[in-house]
Design a protein around this motif. Structure first.
Motif, PDB file in Angstrom:
ATOM      1  N   UNK A 154     -25.813  33.500  48.389  1.00 25.06           N
ATOM      2  CA  UNK A 154     -25.053  34.350  47.485  1.00 25.06           C
ATOM      3  C   UNK A 154     -23.548  34.305  47.741  1.00 25.06           C
ATOM      4  N   UNK A 155     -23.116  33.680  48.831  1.00 25.85           N
ATOM      5  CA  UNK A 155     -21.687  33.571  49.142  1.00 25.85           C
ATOM      6  C   UNK A 155     -21.076  32.286  48.568  1.00 25.85           C
ATOM      7  N   UNK A 156     -21.787  31.607  47.682  1.00 19.87           N
ATOM      8  CA  UNK A 156     -21.293  30.353  47.117  1.00 19.87           C
ATOM      9  C   UNK A 156     -19.903  30.533  46.512  1.00 19.87           C
ATOM     10  N   UNK A 157     -19.020  29.610  46.834  1.00 23.92           N
ATOM     11  CA  UNK A 157     -17.656  29.667  46.311  1.00 23.92           C
ATOM     12  C   UNK A 157     -17.172  28.245  46.024  1.00 23.92           C
ATOM     13  N   UNK A 158     -16.470  28.111  44.938  1.00 28.50           N
ATOM     14  CA  UNK A 158     -16.069  26.796  44.435  1.00 28.50           C
ATOM     15  C   UNK A 158     -14.698  26.415  44.958  1.00 28.50           C
ATOM     16  N   UNK A 159     -14.601  25.179  45.465  1.00 29.24           N
ATOM     17  CA  UNK A 159     -13.322  24.710  46.002  1.00 29.24           C
ATOM     18  C   UNK A 159     -12.719  23.603  45.147  1.00 29.24           C
ATOM     19  N   UNK A 160     -13.529  23.022  44.271  1.00 31.17           N
ATOM     20  CA  UNK A 160     -13.021  21.952  43.406  1.00 31.17           C
ATOM     21  C   UNK A 160     -13.759  21.970  42.071  1.00 31.17           C
ATOM     22  N   UNK A 161     -12.995  22.031  40.982  1.00 33.18           N
ATOM     23  CA  UNK A 161     -13.557  21.978  39.628  1.00 33.18           C
ATOM     24  C   UNK A 161     -13.372  20.576  39.053  1.00 33.18           C
ATOM     25  N   UNK A 162     -14.261  20.195  38.128  1.00 31.36           N
ATOM     26  CA  UNK A 162     -14.179  18.879  37.500  1.00 31.36           C
ATOM     27  C   UNK A 162     -14.426  18.976  36.007  1.00 31.36           C
ATOM     28  N   UNK A 163     -13.748  18.141  35.265  1.00 35.37           N
ATOM     29  CA  UNK A 163     -13.960  18.014  33.829  1.00 35.37           C
ATOM     30  C   UNK A 163     -13.367  16.692  33.378  1.00 35.37           C
ATOM     31  N   UNK A 164     -14.161  15.862  32.741  1.00 31.94           N
ATOM     32  CA  UNK A 164     -13.694  14.516  32.402  1.00 31.94           C
ATOM     33  C   UNK A 164     -13.925  14.219  30.924  1.00 31.94           C
ATOM     34  N   UNK A 165     -13.244  13.206  30.477  1.00 29.14           N
ATOM     35  CA  UNK A 165     -13.469  12.607  29.163  1.00 29.14           C
ATOM     36  C   UNK A 165     -13.688  11.118  29.390  1.00 29.14           C
ATOM     37  N   UNK A 166     -14.561  10.505  28.594  1.00 20.08           N
ATOM     38  CA  UNK A 166     -14.760   9.059  28.687  1.00 20.08           C
ATOM     39  C   UNK A 166     -14.968   8.484  27.299  1.00 20.08           C
ATOM     40  N   UNK A 167     -14.386   7.312  27.064  1.00 20.51           N
ATOM     41  CA  UNK A 167     -14.568   6.587  25.816  1.00 20.51           C
ATOM     42  C   UNK A 167     -14.650   5.106  26.158  1.00 20.51           C
ATOM     43  N   UNK A 168     -15.711   4.454  25.704  1.00 20.26           N
ATOM     44  CA  UNK A 168     -15.934   3.028  26.016  1.00 20.26           C
ATOM     45  C   UNK A 168     -15.863   2.783  27.512  1.00 20.26           C
ATOM     46  N   UNK A 169     -16.348   3.739  28.269  1.00 23.78           N
ATOM     47  CA  UNK A 169     -16.400   3.691  29.738  1.00 23.78           C
ATOM     48  C   UNK A 169     -15.029   3.795  30.388  1.00 23.78           C
ATOM     49  N   UNK A 170     -14.007   4.211  29.642  1.00 23.55           N
ATOM     50  CA  UNK A 170     -12.698   4.502  30.243  1.00 23.55           C
ATOM     51  C   UNK A 170     -12.597   6.011  30.417  1.00 23.55           C
ATOM     52  N   UNK A 171     -12.210   6.439  31.613  1.00 27.20           N
ATOM     53  CA  UNK A 171     -12.175   7.862  31.959  1.00 27.20           C
ATOM     54  C   UNK A 171     -10.762   8.425  31.904  1.00 27.20           C
ATOM     55  N   UNK A 172     -10.686   9.744  31.723  1.00 23.08           N
ATOM     56  CA  UNK A 172      -9.429  10.462  31.931  1.00 23.08           C
ATOM     57  C   UNK A 172      -9.752  11.908  32.291  1.00 23.08           C
ATOM     58  N   UNK A 173      -8.721  12.723  32.503  1.00 27.33           N
ATOM     59  CA  UNK A 173      -8.857  14.048  33.121  1.00 27.33           C
ATOM     60  C   UNK A 173      -9.501  13.826  34.504  1.00 27.33           C
ATOM     61  N   UNK A 174     -10.115  14.831  35.121  1.00 24.52           N
ATOM     62  CA  UNK A 174     -10.645  14.584  36.454  1.00 24.52           C
ATOM     63  C   UNK A 174     -11.011  15.822  37.228  1.00 24.52           C
ATOM     64  N   UNK A 175     -10.270  16.088  38.324  1.00 21.55           N
ATOM     65  CA  UNK A 175     -10.660  17.170  39.226  1.00 21.55           C
ATOM     66  C   UNK A 175      -9.455  18.001  39.638  1.00 21.55           C
ATOM     67  N   UNK A 176      -9.752  19.218  40.113  1.00 20.35           N
ATOM     68  CA  UNK A 176      -8.718  20.132  40.617  1.00 20.35           C
ATOM     69  C   UNK A 176      -9.212  20.689  41.948  1.00 20.35           C
ATOM     70  N   UNK A 177      -8.590  20.273  43.028  1.00 21.02           N
ATOM     71  CA  UNK A 177      -9.005  20.581  44.390  1.00 21.02           C
ATOM     72  C   UNK A 177      -8.057  21.623  44.963  1.00 21.02           C
ATOM     73  N   UNK A 178      -8.596  22.805  45.281  1.00 20.14           N
ATOM     74  CA  UNK A 178      -7.770  23.904  45.781  1.00 20.14           C
ATOM     75  C   UNK A 178      -7.437  23.708  47.253  1.00 20.14           C
ATOM     76  N   UNK A 179      -6.188  23.447  47.525  1.00 14.04           N
ATOM     77  CA  UNK A 179      -5.720  23.271  48.906  1.00 14.04           C
ATOM     78  C   UNK A 179      -4.991  24.540  49.338  1.00 14.04           C
ATOM     79  N   UNK A 180      -3.794  24.759  48.788  1.00 13.02           N
ATOM     80  CA  UNK A 180      -3.026  25.982  49.071  1.00 13.02           C
ATOM     81  C   UNK A 180      -2.811  26.800  47.797  1.00 13.02           C
TER      82      UNK A 180
END
Length: 232
Positions: A154-180
């Motif tokens: 129950x103490x689960x907490x998220x340190x990195x979110x992800x969301x991507x887009x892909x077209x013809x197997x080319x990717x963009x957007x990505x991840x957000x990693x909480x450091x500070x």
């Protein structure tokens, strides 16, 4: 011809709209190169890019997201010196801000592997290994993308979110990693539509601020190793 070379760039602190426009331009050039190969029946190498950046305070909503998960109106956004964008990635609402490593891999997955699920799991693994470098055991939360700590209880907490887009197997957007990152900003949204779990950062978990350049170097190395990239 598979091209494992990846151009790396650190854009520093960049306004979200500017970064999105720059991403779209790189993404379009890669798609155009693939289209040219198809039309000319050639097999010339297509480019790959890995971009790190930070953004001023901003909330972004994925194309299938819920606007009601933003708990601020226009006045509230102004009071918090934040902006809001509806964008063309997957996923729901999230926050970007200083002290967060935002990663934008613009890759032609034909150069690596054509599997979006494996792509996401590989990015997650790079974050998990970076957390491990600092003695933090991170992992996955079944049914959700991103990286979590204590995901099994129950103490689960998220340190990195992800969301991507892909077209013809080319990717963009990505991840957000909480450091500070300033975690108070997550209090103005229902992050990724999950209202019963917390959000965390390396700083919060370790009780001290981290050297952003050091964390970036470790993360970049893990991404390169896991994808078999040759960073340029």
């Amino acid at each position: 011809m598979q091209n494992k070379q990846v151009q790396f760039a650190d854009w520093g602190l960049v306004d979200y709209q500017e970064a999105w426009d720059r991403q779209e331009a790189v993404f379009a050039r890669t798609l155009a190169a693939k289209q040219e190969n198809r039309l000319q029946e050639t097999d010339l190498p297509t480019p790959n890019h890995l971009i790190f950046t930070e953004h001023p305070h901003v909330y972004t909503l994925g194309k299938s997201g819920h606007p009601e998960y933003l708990l601020l109106d226009e006045d509230g956004l102004k009071a918090n010196h934040a902006t809001f964008y509806k964008i063309n990635r997957g996923g729901d609402i999230t926050y970007h801000g200083p002290g967060q490593i935002v990663g934008y891999p613009i890759l032609d997955l034909d150069n690596f592997f054509t599997d979006i699920h494996l792509y996401l799991r590989t990015l997650e693994e790079a974050i998990i290994r970076t957390c491990a470098d600092y003695g933090i055991v991170a992992g996955r939360y079944e049914g959700f993308t991103g990286v979590w700590i204590d995901a099994a209880n129950e103490r689960a907490r998220k340190i990195c979110a992800m969301g991507v887009r892909a077209s013809r197997w080319v990717t963009m957007h990505g991840f957000a990693f909480n450091v500070n990152a300033d975690l108070r900003y997550f209090g103005h949204i229902i992050p990724c539509g999950i209202d019963d779990k917390d959000v965390t950062s390396l700083e919060r978990e370790l009780g001290k601020k981290l050297d952003m350049e050091e964390v970036k170097a470790k993360l970049k190395q893990h991404i390169a190793e896991l994808f078999g990239m040759e960073l340029m």
